[in-house]
Design an enzyme around this catalytic site. Structure first.
Site, PDB file in Angstrom:
ATOM      1  CG  HIS A 128      19.130 -38.148 -11.646  1.00 33.38           C
ATOM      2  ND1 HIS A 128      18.928 -39.235 -12.458  1.00 33.38           N
ATOM      3  CD2 HIS A 128      18.022 -37.365 -11.786  1.00 33.38           C
ATOM      4  CE1 HIS A 128      17.760 -39.140 -13.067  1.00 33.38           C
ATOM      5  NE2 HIS A 128      17.189 -37.998 -12.676  1.00 33.38           N
ATOM      6  CB  CYS A 163      15.633 -34.751 -12.883  1.00 33.34           C
ATOM      7  SG  CYS A 163      14.768 -34.394 -11.343  1.00 33.34           S
TER       8      CYS A 163
END
Length: 510
Positions: A451, A467
């Site tokens: 992301h 992440c």
């Protein structure tokens, strides 16, 4: 008769010869004085060496005997008339036509200049009292001023040695070079009319923020970005992100470019799109936004906003042109970014990568994401923040499950970390300043994905909640290159099993 004449001549010559030998010599050794009681006698006339000791005293030494003749303190060294009297007492007073000159003696230098002028046919008579040994004024001020730079001779002299400590002055470090022609000139018809309101849109940069920033480094960053090897933010600074991008650039393009090869960098820029910087005109849409005054830290306050929008025109333009916001301001000093029609200088990063990607490698050790096409060729590389020691990213091979642009973010303290005193599920609206930025590429492992970020300047330098974080523009580019099913392989770094834990990044798409 003739014999008598010869006899008289011989007698006269004998008398003259004997008289000469008997007469005392009128020419004795010059300069030799009878030794006075208590006075020093030089071994030979004129053999005097002059030294300076550690305290600045002038020491006169007989060169033949090695004996110290006199010691002059620093305060009296320039009193040349006192020196001449002292030398006279030693039997060595310099003559008017003495060829020796002392550079620290204004009198000697004035005499030297007069002699040079006389040799050139220009006669300047010396003052009447310049060499008067009987003058009662022995101060330095009593000497006449030297001529003013006649015939190019110097009129300044070395000062007396001083013991003052040298003070270091601050060094002006390197800063942003002035804008070059053809690289986007900032045009303003009336600088006073462009003064902005107190809304934060004015480019006002602390000069210390530009320390270490170089325009040639920024040009290299632009070139790397054009070649598919993202350096992260273009900020004119060397660092690990630039080093990784340069290595990826050479692999992608089959070159051996070095960061010190200025000629090669300029040639590559010319072949790939021209100058590293270009002009951009701020539009009414740029100024209109939408914008928010600020982004709160507390997630409950974030959830109350309509969007996680940009906070200023400069932030929006910096992301659009892959630049650090501070750097954008620093190369456009004095510019009102809130005024439509204003021309600014921006990075000319060229076209985005368009080759489809079939495999992604996330290197946790290098903090870099590599994208490969179907033939196994590297087509793009991005600096990344990949997990942390407390919340590491996954390991092994996974796959892309879905892609969302401008997603919202669901905060769940039962799954995610607990932020502040928030113990309820919250939905943070979408926007580039949201927790996952403007892009979410979900993986088949729940709660994990690739992301964006609200802080592009920190990519590769901080940690994530498990992440893979990219800059918003890099994440958006990668999102257009991948599709569900593309493999994502995590290599290097610690694994979840080694430290225990789960990802704390999660979102729910509206």
């Amino acid at each position: 008769m003739l014999r008598l004449i010869f006899s008289l001549s011989a007698l006269a010559a004998g008398l003259a010869s004997s008289g000469a030998f008997a007469a005392p010599s009128a020419d004795g050794p010059q300069g030799v004085r009878p030794a006075e009681r208590g006075a020093l006698m030089l071994a030979q006339e004129g053999n005097i060496d002059i030294y300076y000791d550690a305290r600045g005293n002038r020491v006169l030494v007989d060169a033949d005997t090695g004996k110290v003749i006199a010691i002059q303190p620093p305060g009296s060294r320039l009193d040349r008339r006192a020196l001449r009297r002292q030398m006279q007492e030693l039997g060595r007073a310099p003559a008017e036509d003495d060829d020796r000159y002392y550079l620290d003696n204004p009198e000697d230098m004035a005499r030297f200049r007069r002699r040079q002028l006389e040799e050139n046919g220009r006669v300047i008579p010396p003052p009447a009292d310049e060499y008067d040994p009987n003058s009662g004024d022995n101060s330095v001020d009593a000497y006449p001023p030297a001529p003013n730079n006649d015939e190019g001779y110097a009129t300044t002299y070395p000062e007396e040695p001083k013991s003052n400590t040298i003070k270091r002055q601050p060094l002006n470090e390197a800063s942003i070079d002035p804008e070059q022609p053809g690289q986007g000139e900032v045009l303003q018809t009336n600088p006073e009319a462009s003064l902005p309101p107190n809304t934060g849109g004015k480019a006002s940069v602390d000069p210390s923020l530009s320390l270490g920033v170089r325009q040639d480094v920024a040009a290299l960053q632009v070139l790397l970005d054009r070649g598919g090897a993202s350096p992260g933010v273009i900020d004119g600074r060397f660092g690990s992100n630039v080093d990784k991008a340069l290595a990826a650039y050479n692999e992608i393009n089959g070159t051996n470019l070095k960061s010190t090869d200025a000629v090669g960098i300029q040639a590559a820029l010319a072949q790939s799109g021209g100058d590293a910087f270009a002009s951009y005109t701020i539009t009414p849409e740029d100024v209109a936004g939408p914008y928010v005054a600020s982004i709160p830290e507390d997630y409950s306050q974030k959830a109350k906003l309509d969007c996680m929008c940009y906070t200023s025109v400069t932030e929006a333009l910096a992301e659009r042109f892959h630049m650090d916001e501070t750097y954008l301001k620093s190369i456009n000093k004095g510019v009102d970014f809130n005024r439509p029609g204003t021309m600014i200088k921006v990075a000319n990063f060229g076209k985005l990568v368009s080759t489809p990607v079939t495999r992604i490698v996330a290197d946790k050790t290098k903090k870099e994401v590599y994208a490969y096409d179907g033939s196994g060729k590297l087509v793009a590389a991005y600096p990344a923040t990949i997990g942390s020691a407390d919340t590491p990213s996954p390991t092994g091979i996974h796959a892309v499950s879905r892609i969302a642009l401008d997603p919202n973010y669901t905060y769940n303290p039962n799954i995610n970390f607990k932020q502040g005193q928030n113990d309820k599920i919250l939905t943070v609206p979408p926007g580039p300043n949201g927790p996952v930025g403007s892009v979410w590429i979900a993986l088949d492992k729940p709660t994990y994905g690739i992301h964006g970020t609200p802080d592009p300047s920190k990519i590769g330098k901080t940690e994530s909640h498990g992440c893979v974080r990219l800059t918003n523009w890099d994440a958006r580019e990668l999102a257009k290159l991948v599709s569900p099913g593309v493999t994502v392989e995590f290599v290097g770094g610690p694994t979840i099993a080694e430290v225990g834990g789960t990802s704390t990044d999660e979102f729910t798409q509206q």
